[in-house]
Design a protein around this motif. Structure first.
Motif, PDB file in Angstrom:
ATOM      1  N   PHE A 165      -5.845 -10.336  24.121  1.00 35.43           N
ATOM      2  CA  PHE A 165      -7.304 -10.388  24.111  1.00 35.43           C
ATOM      3  C   PHE A 165      -7.841 -11.460  25.058  1.00 35.43           C
ATOM      4  N   ALA A 166      -7.254 -12.632  25.017  1.00 35.89           N
ATOM      5  CA  ALA A 166      -7.763 -13.730  25.835  1.00 35.89           C
ATOM      6  C   ALA A 166      -7.596 -13.424  27.315  1.00 35.89           C
ATOM      7  N   THR A 199       2.715 -26.687  20.553  1.00 32.22           N
ATOM      8  CA  THR A 199       1.742 -26.596  19.460  1.00 32.22           C
ATOM      9  C   THR A 199       0.520 -25.782  19.869  1.00 32.22           C
ATOM     10  N   LEU A 200       0.003 -26.071  21.056  1.00 33.89           N
ATOM     11  CA  LEU A 200      -1.231 -25.410  21.490  1.00 33.89           C
ATOM     12  C   LEU A 200      -1.010 -23.919  21.746  1.00 33.89           C
ATOM     13  N   ILE A 201       0.079 -23.579  22.405  1.00 28.48           N
ATOM     14  CA  ILE A 201       0.341 -22.170  22.686  1.00 28.48           C
ATOM     15  C   ILE A 201       0.594 -21.418  21.384  1.00 28.48           C
ATOM     16  N   TYR A 202       1.329 -22.047  20.503  1.00 28.69           N
ATOM     17  CA  TYR A 202       1.605 -21.421  19.203  1.00 28.69           C
ATOM     18  C   TYR A 202       0.306 -21.137  18.468  1.00 28.69           C
ATOM     19  N   PHE A 209      -0.995 -18.451  24.906  1.00 27.04           N
ATOM     20  CA  PHE A 209      -0.870 -19.060  26.230  1.00 27.04           C
ATOM     21  C   PHE A 209      -2.142 -18.902  27.052  1.00 27.04           C
ATOM     22  N   ALA A 210      -2.689 -17.708  27.074  1.00 28.66           N
ATOM     23  CA  ALA A 210      -3.873 -17.454  27.903  1.00 28.66           C
ATOM     24  C   ALA A 210      -5.056 -18.278  27.416  1.00 28.66           C
ATOM     25  N   ASN A 224       8.744 -14.772  21.609  1.00 22.56           N
ATOM     26  CA  ASN A 224       8.627 -13.365  21.223  1.00 22.56           C
ATOM     27  C   ASN A 224       7.302 -12.746  21.629  1.00 22.56           C
ATOM     28  N   PHE A 225       6.228 -13.535  21.553  1.00 25.04           N
ATOM     29  CA  PHE A 225       4.913 -12.916  21.685  1.00 25.04           C
ATOM     30  C   PHE A 225       4.149 -13.328  22.928  1.00 25.04           C
ATOM     31  N   GLU A 226       4.743 -14.151  23.764  1.00 27.27           N
ATOM     32  CA  GLU A 226       4.057 -14.487  25.009  1.00 27.27           C
ATOM     33  C   GLU A 226       4.783 -13.912  26.212  1.00 27.27           C
ATOM     34  N   LEU A 227       5.673 -12.992  25.956  1.00 27.06           N
ATOM     35  CA  LEU A 227       6.396 -12.367  27.062  1.00 27.06           C
ATOM     36  C   LEU A 227       5.438 -11.758  28.070  1.00 27.06           C
ATOM     37  N   ARG A 228       4.378 -11.172  27.569  1.00 26.18           N
ATOM     38  CA  ARG A 228       3.459 -10.477  28.481  1.00 26.18           C
ATOM     39  C   ARG A 228       2.656 -11.434  29.338  1.00 26.18           C
ATOM     40  N   ALA A 229       2.701 -12.720  29.001  1.00 28.19           N
ATOM     41  CA  ALA A 229       1.986 -13.698  29.827  1.00 28.19           C
ATOM     42  C   ALA A 229       2.823 -14.116  31.035  1.00 28.19           C
ATOM     43  N   LEU A 230       4.065 -13.660  31.089  1.00 28.82           N
ATOM     44  CA  LEU A 230       4.951 -14.051  32.189  1.00 28.82           C
ATOM     45  C   LEU A 230       4.726 -13.188  33.421  1.00 28.82           C
TER      46      LEU A 230
END
Lengths: 203, 203
Positions: free
Chosen positions: A29-30, B22-25, B29-30, B111-117
């Motif tokens: 979303f972000a 901490t912040l990304i969790y 990431f975005a 696991n869940f920020e793969l798409r941010a790569l």
DNA sequence: TCTGGAAACTAACGTACCTTCGTTTCCCAG
DNA sequence: CTGGGAAACGAAGGTACGTTAGTTTCCAGA
């Protein structure tokens, strides 16, 4: 050029939801921006605001609609399963898996974009989620009470089962090796094996 | 004011990684921005660039380090478990669950920020993930071959088991109702019940 | 046939973001 | 003791984003 010939409010609103689904699923979303969304729909960014009140409200509306549909569909499936506990448990699992394959984008978003919600919106969606989890938890409790199930810890088992069954929306792809029905059957067995009462000789 | 008295490169780099975790969790990431990250560390945004080459590279480095650690720790756990298949399978599961509780932020991000790569980074991390999944898949294959396990479909079961076991990092909280050891034991039993060979009378 | 609202357009505002630049200060190896 | 690199600073560039404003055109109901 202003309002386009043949334009239609309801159709555009649907197209926005549909395009947003794909974009949020793919990028998060972000990371999705309204310019890309508008381009996908084929309108200007500002025109989105004839159909949404804000980016945040779009996400919330989509999630809320999804959760309401999921709850209603689940209740219908449970209703149709008849009175026997094991039938209802099977129905819940099968419905969950099938639903999570067929609407994996909605499900994925509802599960993993919770943190993108503003606090009031967040609370509302989490509440609906809890309602859903409560359906399964109640079934497990009932099964333990009747002795049909053997569950060491009901809350943990509920979360673990849901995690397993929901996981399918992270890797399932149409046109994969297996048919939906096969995946439903496999997951139903896996889930039931974890909670079914074991015969004495098998322990 | 420029370089601060007592400042130390290695310490700042570690603090950045830790704060980013901490912040990304928490936000994704975005949604995390480098101003907040810098503020958390206690430096100016521009100073981050003495320690990272870009926001993207920060994410990639963190993920790669995490995956390398996970793979190494898993291999060590398997090694320590001895030669018996069921011991190794138990060790894998127990290690996975414990690791996912103790480092749930790293795991969740991986696991869940793969798409941010970026695509090249994405490929590299996915490859490491596949290696990890292959460890479990190999154990299941071995168990089926020896007859100790009964698995209808090895790839699906691998994914389902990992989804269930990984799910713990989405809801586990320290100071919760149960101790880590209890959660490890519960999940180990749940997972094994799904694949263990059933005695004839229990089928 | 006419009119009010729906639904699109163009333009732009203000902000927030990642990143670069040039400078300053501190630490440590020689 | 000193010089060079490490590590911080302040300031700003350039872009991209969500959103608003004002305008134009189309459609449907009276």
């Amino acid at each position: 050029m202003a309002r386009i010939s043949g334009s239609n409010g309801a159709r555009t609103a649907t197209a926005i939801r549909s395009a947003a689904l794909t974009l949020i699923y793919r990028q998060g979303f972000a990371a999705m921006n309204l310019r890309d969304l508008a381009a996908e729909v084929g309108i200007q960014p500002s025109s989105l605001y004839n159909h949404i009140t804000s980016k945040q409200a779009l996400l919330f509306d989509m999630m809320q609609e999804h959760m309401a549909t999921l709850l209603a569909a689940t209740d219908a499936a449970l209703e149709a399963a008849g009175p026997a506990l094991m039938d209802r448990l099977r129905a819940f699992i099968a419905h969950h898996v099938l639903y999570h394959m067929e609407r994996r984008q909605e499900v994925y978003i509802a599960n993993f974009e919770l943190r993108a919600l503003d606090p009031p919106n967040y609370r509302q969606i989490v509440e609906m989620r809890r309602n859903y989890e409560a359906r399964l938890m109640a079934l497990l409790e009932e099964g333990v009470a009747t002795g049909e199930l053997e569950v060491a810890d009901i809350p943990v088992t509920t979360f673990a089962m849901l995690a397993m069954l929901t996981g399918i929306c992270t890797w399932y792809r149409p046109n994969g090796r297996l048919e939906k029905a096969e995946l439903v059957a496999l997951h139903t067995e896996l889930a039931l094996n974890g909670v079914r009462r074991r015969a004495v000789s098998a322990r």
